[in-house]
Scaffold this motif. Structure first.
Motif, PDB file in Angstrom:
ATOM      1  N   ILE A   1      -5.344  -0.922  -6.850  1.00 43.73           N
ATOM      2  CA  ILE A   1      -3.888  -0.924  -6.851  1.00 43.73           C
ATOM      3  C   ILE A   1      -3.321  -1.509  -5.560  1.00 43.73           C
ATOM      4  CG2 ILE A   1      -1.860   0.590  -6.895  1.00 43.73           C
ATOM      5  CD1 ILE A   1      -3.827   2.592  -8.365  1.00 43.73           C
ATOM      6  N   ALA A   2      -2.245  -2.279  -5.719  1.00 43.55           N
ATOM      7  CA  ALA A   2      -1.423  -2.715  -4.586  1.00 43.55           C
ATOM      8  C   ALA A   2       0.023  -2.406  -4.957  1.00 43.55           C
ATOM      9  CB  ALA A   2      -1.603  -4.210  -4.334  1.00 43.55           C
ATOM     10  N   ILE A   3       0.775  -1.919  -3.998  1.00 40.08           N
ATOM     11  CA  ILE A   3       2.172  -1.550  -4.252  1.00 40.08           C
ATOM     12  C   ILE A   3       3.025  -2.035  -3.094  1.00 40.08           C
ATOM     13  CG2 ILE A   3       1.776   0.748  -3.269  1.00 40.08           C
ATOM     14  CD1 ILE A   3       3.942   1.835  -5.181  1.00 40.08           C
ATOM     15  N   GLY A   4       4.240  -2.449  -3.406  1.00 38.48           N
ATOM     16  CA  GLY A   4       5.186  -2.850  -2.372  1.00 38.48           C
ATOM     17  C   GLY A   4       6.605  -2.574  -2.837  1.00 38.48           C
ATOM     18  N   ILE A   5       7.390  -1.990  -1.956  1.00 41.39           N
ATOM     19  CA  ILE A   5       8.795  -1.687  -2.246  1.00 41.39           C
ATOM     20  C   ILE A   5       9.611  -2.142  -1.038  1.00 41.39           C
ATOM     21  CG2 ILE A   5      10.483   0.149  -2.714  1.00 41.39           C
ATOM     22  CD1 ILE A   5       8.022   1.788  -3.819  1.00 41.39           C
ATOM     23  N   LEU A   6      10.669  -2.885  -1.290  1.00 36.93           N
ATOM     24  CA  LEU A   6      11.513  -3.357  -0.193  1.00 36.93           C
ATOM     25  C   LEU A   6      12.017  -2.172   0.637  1.00 36.93           C
ATOM     26  CD1 LEU A   6      13.605  -6.174  -1.913  1.00 36.93           C
ATOM     27  CD2 LEU A   6      11.595  -6.422  -0.432  1.00 36.93           C
ATOM     28  N   GLN A   7      12.105  -2.369   1.941  1.00 35.30           N
ATOM     29  CA  GLN A   7      12.444  -1.288   2.856  1.00 35.30           C
ATOM     30  C   GLN A   7      13.771  -0.606   2.528  1.00 35.30           C
ATOM     31  OE1 GLN A   7      10.296  -0.002   5.446  1.00 35.30           O
ATOM     32  NE2 GLN A   7       9.070  -1.132   3.964  1.00 35.30           N
ATOM     33  N   ASP A   8      14.745  -1.342   2.035  1.00 34.26           N
ATOM     34  CA  ASP A   8      16.040  -0.735   1.681  1.00 34.26           C
ATOM     35  C   ASP A   8      15.923   0.276   0.546  1.00 34.26           C
ATOM     36  OD1 ASP A   8      17.326  -2.207   3.613  1.00 34.26           O
ATOM     37  OD2 ASP A   8      18.183  -3.678   2.223  1.00 34.26           O
ATOM     38  N   TRP A   9      14.819   0.243  -0.170  1.00 35.80           N
ATOM     39  CA  TRP A   9      14.648   1.102  -1.341  1.00 35.80           C
ATOM     40  C   TRP A   9      13.554   2.152  -1.161  1.00 35.80           C
ATOM     41  CZ3 TRP A   9      18.362   0.735  -4.875  1.00 35.80           C
ATOM     42  CH2 TRP A   9      19.157  -0.409  -4.843  1.00 35.80           C
ATOM     43  N   VAL A  10      12.899   2.153  -0.022  1.00 37.80           N
ATOM     44  CA  VAL A  10      11.842   3.131   0.247  1.00 37.80           C
ATOM     45  C   VAL A  10      12.456   4.530   0.370  1.00 37.80           C
ATOM     46  CG1 VAL A  10      10.154   3.863   2.000  1.00 37.80           C
ATOM     47  CG2 VAL A  10      10.286   1.466   1.314  1.00 37.80           C
TER      48      VAL A  10
ATOM     49  N   GLY B   1       3.224   5.622   3.268  1.00 30.50           N
ATOM     50  CA  GLY B   1       2.354   5.255   2.158  1.00 30.50           C
ATOM     51  C   GLY B   1       1.347   6.338   1.858  1.00 30.50           C
ATOM     52  N   LEU B   2       0.733   6.860   2.894  1.00 27.32           N
ATOM     53  CA  LEU B   2      -0.251   7.924   2.729  1.00 27.32           C
ATOM     54  C   LEU B   2       0.374   9.148   2.057  1.00 27.32           C
ATOM     55  CD1 LEU B   2      -3.173   8.740   3.282  1.00 27.32           C
ATOM     56  CD2 LEU B   2      -2.464   9.483   5.563  1.00 27.32           C
ATOM     57  N   ALA B   3       1.569   9.510   2.470  1.00 28.41           N
ATOM     58  CA  ALA B   3       2.260  10.650   1.863  1.00 28.41           C
ATOM     59  C   ALA B   3       2.545  10.395   0.382  1.00 28.41           C
ATOM     60  CB  ALA B   3       3.557  10.942   2.618  1.00 28.41           C
ATOM     61  N   LEU B   4       2.990   9.194   0.046  1.00 29.89           N
ATOM     62  CA  LEU B   4       3.253   8.844  -1.354  1.00 29.89           C
ATOM     63  C   LEU B   4       1.984   8.953  -2.182  1.00 29.89           C
ATOM     64  CD1 LEU B   4       4.854   7.645  -3.748  1.00 29.89           C
ATOM     65  CD2 LEU B   4       4.322   5.373  -2.804  1.00 29.89           C
ATOM     66  N   TYR B   5       0.894   8.380  -1.686  1.00 32.95           N
ATOM     67  CA  TYR B   5      -0.348   8.373  -2.459  1.00 32.95           C
ATOM     68  C   TYR B   5      -0.880   9.787  -2.662  1.00 32.95           C
ATOM     69  CZ  TYR B   5       0.093   3.520  -0.999  1.00 32.95           C
ATOM     70  OH  TYR B   5       0.572   2.261  -0.747  1.00 32.95           O
ATOM     71  N   LYS B   6      -0.785  10.618  -1.643  1.00 32.74           N
ATOM     72  CA  LYS B   6      -1.224  12.014  -1.793  1.00 32.74           C
ATOM     73  C   LYS B   6      -0.334  12.741  -2.793  1.00 32.74           C
ATOM     74  CE  LYS B   6      -3.600  12.683   2.607  1.00 32.74           C
ATOM     75  NZ  LYS B   6      -3.614  13.407   3.892  1.00 32.74           N
ATOM     76  N   LYS B   7       0.959  12.499  -2.733  1.00 30.87           N
ATOM     77  CA  LYS B   7       1.891  13.116  -3.676  1.00 30.87           C
ATOM     78  C   LYS B   7       1.575  12.687  -5.111  1.00 30.87           C
ATOM     79  CE  LYS B   7       6.837  13.742  -4.545  1.00 30.87           C
ATOM     80  NZ  LYS B   7       8.198  13.390  -4.114  1.00 30.87           N
TER      81      LYS B   7
END
Length: 168
Positions: A86-95, A130-136
């Motif tokens: 998996i690769a994921i990317g979200i523009l900073q204004d939407w993180v 990112g780490l927090a998101l993946y653990k969640k």
């Protein structure tokens, strides 16, 4: 906001998204200005992914603009078909607005339909958000890839993470 599978006609928008992500954060694979893919090359890559039953890309669209994506790249080898990277990317204004979790929910729905069992990714050890998101999302650290990348003339470690889906 809408999450949907990528389409060939998204090639230019997707390439622009990737380039903006490259310039906004150091947590993506490419440095700013390093990505040299043409729109036609991107369209062909997207076409290949659309026709690959073991891979997918979901894009996040807001007001006719792509603001994020999650790609899952599978394997054709029989012994690895149960697994996607998996690769994921979200523009900073939407993180920080729940988009990442929505993308992972969509991915897991797709993965179940495709009888996938293992979802895996890497994340720089310094990428706390990112780490927090993946653990969640249910991913666990399986190991450390030491000096895995070189960012600003410094070696950077990555965590190797995975989530198993009960598809036995």
């Amino acid at each position: 906001m809408k999450i949907r599978p990528i389409k060939e006609r998204d090639a230019k928008s997707f390439l622009n998204l990737a380039k903006q992500l490259d310039s906004e954060t150091e947590f993506m694979l490419f440095d700013k200005e390093e990505r040299k893919t043409s729109v036609e090359e991107q369209r062909m890559k997207i076409k290949g992914i659309i026709h690959d039953p073991f891979s997918t890309i979901f894009v996040v669209e807001k007001d006719d603009r792509l603001i994020g994506y999650l790609g899952a790249m599978g394997n054709t080898a029989k012994r690895k078909r149960h697994s996607v990277y998996i690769a994921i990317g979200i523009l900073q204004d939407w993180v920080g607005q729940g988009i990442g979790m929505q993308l992972f929910q969509e991915l897991e729905r797709w993965a179940n339909e495709q009888h996938m069992h293992r979802l895996e990714l890497t994340v720089m050890t310094s990428n706390e958000a990112g780490l927090a998101l993946y653990k969640k999302a249910g991913f666990e650290v399986e190991g450390v890839k030491r000096d895995s990348m070189r960012v600003r003339d410094r070696y950077v470690d990555e965590y190797y993470m995975a989530k198993l889906i009960d598809q036995r």
